[in-house]
Design an enzyme around this catalytic site. Structure first.
Site, mmCIF file in Angstrom:
data_model
loop_
_atom_site.group_PDB
_atom_site.id
_atom_site.type_symbol
_atom_site.label_atom_id
_atom_site.label_comp_id
_atom_site.label_asym_id
_atom_site.label_seq_id
_atom_site.Cartn_x
_atom_site.Cartn_y
_atom_site.Cartn_z
ATOM 1 C CG ASP A 79 2.760 -21.617 2.004
ATOM 2 O OD1 ASP A 79 1.757 -20.941 1.702
ATOM 3 O OD2 ASP A 79 2.699 -22.588 2.765
ATOM 4 C CG HIS B 288 -2.176 -0.883 0.927
ATOM 5 N ND1 HIS B 288 -3.448 -0.385 0.771
ATOM 6 C CD2 HIS B 288 -2.283 -2.224 0.770
ATOM 7 C CE1 HIS B 288 -4.298 -1.385 0.542
ATOM 8 N NE2 HIS B 288 -3.622 -2.515 0.543
ATOM 9 C CG ASP B 289 4.726 3.695 1.607
ATOM 10 O OD1 ASP B 289 4.060 4.758 1.543
ATOM 11 O OD2 ASP B 289 5.969 3.689 1.670
ATOM 12 C CB VAL C 21 -0.064 5.008 -3.265
ATOM 13 C CG1 VAL C 21 -0.655 6.405 -3.431
ATOM 14 C CG2 VAL C 21 -1.169 3.973 -3.103
ATOM 15 C CB THR D 208 0.297 -22.876 5.913
ATOM 16 O OG1 THR D 208 0.072 -22.531 4.521
ATOM 17 C CG2 THR D 208 0.683 -24.332 6.007
#
Ligand code: HEM
Ligand SMILES: *[C@@H]1O[C@H](CO)[C@@H](O)[C@H](O)[C@H]1NC(C)=O
Length: 332
Positions: free
Chosen positions: A256, A72-73, A76, A251
């Site tokens: 993975d 998200h950083d 954008v 998991t």
């Protein structure tokens, strides 16, 4: 003097010299380097790692958050910690965008930053803390060790209004998803690998119910649909309800290729997850990753590096924030 010498002796050296000069002025990717803080704050990476491990031991899901924060950083505009700025005065935080729904643990970024500040005040950027905490989180979550470069600087603004132009929605078309990633230099194979991040964490019912009510989405595995209806019995959930399903029931805390195995069985939670398994552009990669975890790890590492190096601020651009939530009061 040096130039005259080079020019006088070896014309081809002049070319080399110009190339080096160009490289020097090239902003962005090329200015990030491995262990950028080796002299200014030699223990920075160690401190961040210790904090990530301590936080993981107390609240395992912090590691999941550090991985989502990187997406998200960096997606954008730039990997510039604009995501971490609080709403202040007239500026809305990116965290308030609908696309940031479900993001959590921001307060623990401050825990990491404070530990780093104690050792080296106003030296290590919040953008590098996002990148390094993601790297260390991936290791805690059983994923590959990735050599992340550093030297990013922090933005002086946030871009809440832009978030929806960069981060796809849960039900966007695969064409739109692929073009968003292509914009930042991540190819189809890399995109298929990155979505493997959805092998950890959760999805709230608001992002699932469209596939359950009024009719069950035919592409969803019927037994999984039954399971999801039990997790999300309300067709119109209140977004404030903490009703959710885990992405990966087998998991849930391991990065993975189980995500790729799940989506091949039509047990992905989001519409984009299902599309990834069936779109002819992405499905061959999904198949190969589902069958080969080493191949997944290799592609995931490559794509995380691309993501983490998207358009960083370097040199004298931006600043080094003291507190990741606020721009510095006095320009430094
Ligand atoms: C097409 C691209 C993507 C879309 C549409 C998307 C959308 C979403 C949505 C809707 C959620 C659930 C939010 C909630 O209901 O709480 C989520 C969770 C998550 N996403 Fe993505 N995502 C995408 C790509 C990525 C990538 C590239 C990464 C990281 C490399 C990532 C990491 C995560 C993680 C770790 C979670 C779980 C968060 C938690 O449990 O706290 N996502 N994503
Ligand atoms: C996607 O889901 C949102 C709700 O999260 C809805 O408002 C929108 O209409 C949906 N878009 C499509 C293309 O189905």
């Amino acid at each position: 003097m040096a130039t005259t010498y080079i020019y006088a002796c070896k014309p081809h050296l002049l070319l080399l010299y110009i190339l080096l000069l160009l490289q020097h002025f090239d902003v962005g990717k090329s200015q990030l380097e491995v262990n950028y803080y080796r002299t200014s704050c030699p223990r920075a990476e160690q401190i961040i790692k210790e904090q990530v491990i301590q936080l993981y031991n107390k609240h395992g899901n912090t590691a999941v958050s550090w991985l989502r924060n990187l997406f998200h950083d960096c997606m954008v505009n730039s990997c510039d910690a604009s995501l971490l700025l609080d709403t202040a005065e007239e500026v809305l935080s990116e965290q308030a965008s609908p696309r940031s729904f479900g993001m959590r643990n921001f307060k623990y970024v401050n825990t990491i930053k404070e530990a780093v500040e104690k050792e080296c005040p106003i030296t290590v950027s919040c953008a590098d803390i996002i990148a390094l905490s993601a790297r260390d989180a991936i290791v805690q979550l059983g994923g590959p060790a990735i050599q992340i470069k550093t030297g990013r600087r922090d933005s002086k603004q946030s871009y809440a209004a832009d978030v929806e132009n960069f981060i796809p929605n849960h039900n966007d078309s695969m064409s739109l998803v692929l073009s968003r990633f292509q914009q930042i230099g991540v190819d189809v194979e890399g995109t298929v690998a990155l979505l493997g991040a959805h092998s950890v964490g959760r999805v709230h019912c608001v992002n699932i119910v469209q596939r359950l009510y009024p009719q069950v989405d035919k592409t969803l595995d019927p037994s999984h649909a039954e399971y999801l209806k039990r997790r999300c019995p309300n067709p119109n959930p209140n977004p404030k309800d903490v009703q959710y399903s885990r992405n990966d029931l087998v998991t849930p805390m391991i990065v993975d290729n189980n995500y790729h195995k799940n989506i091949l069985q039509h047990k992905g939670l989001l519409t984009v997850d299902e599309e990834l398994a069936t779109d002819p552009r992405t499905s061959p990669y999904v198949n190969n990753m589902a069958h080969d975890n080493d191949y997944f790890n290799q592609q995931f590492s490559r794509a995380i590096l691309l993501l983490s190096e998207n358009n960083p601020l370097t040199g004298d651009q931006g600043e080094i924030r003291k507190d990741c939530r606020y721009v510095n009061r006095n320009a430094n």
